[in-house]
Design an enzyme around this catalytic site. Sequence first.
Site, PDB file in Angstrom:
ATOM      1  N   HIS A 158      39.960 -47.965  53.332  1.00 11.09           N
ATOM      2  CA  HIS A 158      41.136 -47.582  54.119  1.00 11.09           C
ATOM      3  C   HIS A 158      42.180 -46.783  53.316  1.00 11.09           C
ATOM      4  CE1 HIS A 158      39.661 -50.512  57.061  1.00 11.09           C
ATOM      5  NE2 HIS A 158      39.654 -51.418  56.118  1.00 11.09           N
TER       6      HIS A 158
HETATM    7  O1  RIB Z   1      43.947 -53.300  57.153  1.00 10.37           O
HETATM    8  C1  RIB Z   1      43.615 -52.683  55.952  1.00 10.37           C
HETATM    9  C2  RIB Z   1      44.757 -52.730  54.993  1.00 10.37           C
HETATM   10  O2  RIB Z   1      45.089 -54.097  54.688  1.00 10.37           O
HETATM   11  C3  RIB Z   1      44.411 -52.082  53.645  1.00 10.37           C
HETATM   12  O3  RIB Z   1      45.552 -51.503  53.094  1.00 10.37           O
HETATM   13  C4  RIB Z   1      43.971 -53.270  52.828  1.00 10.37           C
HETATM   14  O4  RIB Z   1      44.110 -53.040  51.431  1.00 10.37           O
HETATM   15  C5  RIB Z   1      44.939 -54.321  53.279  1.00 10.37           C
HETATM   16  O5  RIB Z   1      46.183 -54.088  52.623  1.00 10.37           O
END
Ligand code: RIB
Length: 317
Positions: A242
């Site tokens: 992500h």
């Molecule tokens: O939902 C994904 C996010 O939540 C990413 O940034 C992961 O590292 C957590 O922080």
Amino acid sequence: MTEQIIIDTDPGVDDAVAIWLALAAPELEVLGITTVAGNVSLSDVCRNAGSIIAKSGRQDVAIYAGSHGPLTGTQRFGKYAHIGSFASLLKDEGSVAVSAEHAVQFIVRKAQEAARQQRPITLCALGPLTNIALALNFSPEVAKGIKRIVMMGGAFSAMGHRTPWAEFNFYADPNAAARVFRSGIPLVIMPLDMTFQALLTEAHLEVLAHDAGEPGRAIQHLFTTFDRNDPGRFLRDGGPVHDATVIAWLLEPELFQGCEVTVGIATTGETAGYCWADFYHKLKQQANATVMRHIDEQGFHSLLQRVLAVYGSKGEK
Ligand code: RIB
Ligand code: CA
């Protein structure tokens, strides 16, 4: 001229990839790493940040510890929080000291400097938005020093992955997200809808382990240990990374397609953390964000491999 950024983060294996990517990119000047509790506790995210910096060889970049939890309400952690820090996995137990300056104070100070110098900075938000909300509340001058906030968060057409209705970063502190959404600062949002389109497979991890030096091997180790594959959801191999899309957008925005929309978030009730986007402009409100809807997955992997390879060419630490 390089772009000056602050990375606000809750490492997090995908945060780690984002940070290594940013530190390897000559286009970016990382002013500092500010930490926030999220994936794991504040002490563990600081330990993880220290091991990430140690692996990068960029001990010139300081770490500033921030918020232990949300502005208000229940503390939420990521699903691997019970494992705590991954620093021991990387065999770099906290080898980078955390600054005595609080993360919020650091963000305020750098934003105010930027406003005075008329060279606004970019905030890269990879975790819950608590630190950034607190910095914005500190004084109206802060927003004048911030060019834009590029954040990973939200789930608009994808279902939530932490709850049926919410993505983790916004779910962990919905009040902070609401504060950032009404700041008037240009916002760029990387939601699950898009990050689920770019999956790291074993083959990609093998390339990074071979070509990207110690960070590359660490990425393979982390993504193997914390397996993010979910063929039931993604209908193919691989797991999302992500937060790396935040940095990838700064480096190659042409890999992304997005649209300007009004976004908002529920801060109370059963669906607190649910973030909505008015894609069809039903509310007739001024857009407050650019939401990314599509990523060129192959181009993203090429970017990761090209930029992270600098750790391989630097020679082994
Ligand atoms: O939902 C994904 C996010 O939540 C990413 O940034 C992961 O590292 C957590 O922080
Ligand atoms: Ca994160």
